[in-house]
Design an enzyme around this catalytic site. Structure first.
Site, short mmCIF file in Angstrom:
data_model
loop_
_atom_site.label_atom_id
_atom_site.label_comp_id
_atom_site.label_asym_id
_atom_site.label_seq_id
_atom_site.Cartn_x
_atom_site.Cartn_y
_atom_site.Cartn_z
N CYS A 206 -3.97 -0.10 -3.17
CA CYS A 206 -4.45 0.47 -1.91
C CYS A 206 -3.66 1.72 -1.54
O CYS A 206 -2.48 1.83 -1.89
CB CYS A 206 -4.38 -0.58 -0.80
SG CYS A 206 -2.85 -1.52 -0.79
N CYS B 158 0.83 -1.21 0.00
CA CYS B 158 0.00 0.00 0.00
C CYS B 158 0.86 1.26 0.00
O CYS B 158 1.89 1.31 0.67
CB CYS B 158 -0.93 0.02 1.21
SG CYS B 158 -2.11 -1.32 1.17
#
Ligand code: N1C
Length: 221
Positions: A127, A46
């Site tokens: 993400c 992420c």
């Protein structure tokens, strides 16, 4: 189990995963790679994921030099498959690496279907803050025929992903900028809950940053 054995097991699992078999090399659907993709799914990084379209060389120079961002080719499967050509041929159960259909010869060729499938999985896992490097030397940096436009962007979704930050890589006399109509299209089709930004960055600036090991990645643009 120690780290080496873990990797050995993983490699055997990948090697033994069902692969597209005896078939027409122009008729390999991307679903044929589902078992392989499921075998090697990796944890998403992420805030460090980097997508690209028509900027492959500079993107990989960048990720090789600075470890802050990762592309699909920096994952195990992407790394192993990058640059390879393979196909089956009708009536044979061997794998071939020559005489295979080219990227544009037919849509469902095994290499293209693989990248379509792997890109789908990579984009689905996106993400946090996501970066994409697009090519500002083209009239249409966001090209509807690219994997980035036709597959990846459609998989980006909030709230798992927060923002898409476009880095438009330009050369000195380029006329394409962040106002480009294809980039307005990109903004328009993006999940409306995602924050969008675009920044024009000179290619030379990125190259300077790459060649200076002391420059932190956050300073490159
Ligand atoms: O069609 P594109 O670019 O927009 O695809 C790039 C996009 C990236 O964000 C990657 O996540 O799709 C993914 N991807 C690869 O990771 C990849 N590695 C190697 C797509 N294609 C990939 N290749 C090869 O690059 C592929 O075999 C094909 O020839 C090109 C597509 O690049 P593009 O048109 O610049």
């Amino acid at each position: 189990m120690n780290e080496d054995d873990l990797w050995k097991n993983k490699c055997e699992e990948v090697w033994n995963a069902p692969a597209p078999g005896i078939q027409d090399p122009c008729d390999v659907p991307m679903e044929a790679y589902d078992p392989l993709i499921h075998t090697v799914s990796e944890k998403a990084a992420c805030n460090r994921m980097l997508f690209w379209s028509k900027t492959k060389d500079i993107v990989h120079q960048f990720t090789d030099a600075k470890k802050c961002l990762l592309t699909l080719e920096d994952t195990l499967l992407g790394f192993v498959m990058d640059g390879l050509t393979w196909c089956s041929k009708k009536g044979s159960n061997e794998s071939f690496t020559t005489g295979c259909p080219g990227w544009l010869d037919c849509e469902k060729n095994p290499v293209r279907s693989f990248w379509n499938r792997a890109s789908t999985a990579f984009a689905e896992s996106a993400c946090g803050n996501v970066t994409v490097m697009l090519n500002g030397s083209l009239d249409t940096p966001f090209n509807p025929n690219s994997i980035f436009a036709s597959i990846e962007v459609k998989k980006f979704s909030s709230p798992k992903m927060r923002a898409l930050n476009v880095v438009l890589v330009t050369r000195r006399n380029d006329t394409t900028n962040c106002e480009n109509s294809s980039l307005q299209t990109l903004r328009g089709i993006l999940d409306p809950n995602l924050t969008y930004s675009c920044k024009e960055v000179q290619r030379s600036r990125i190259l300077d940053c790459i060649s200076d090991p002391d420059r932190p990645c956050g300073d490159c643009w």
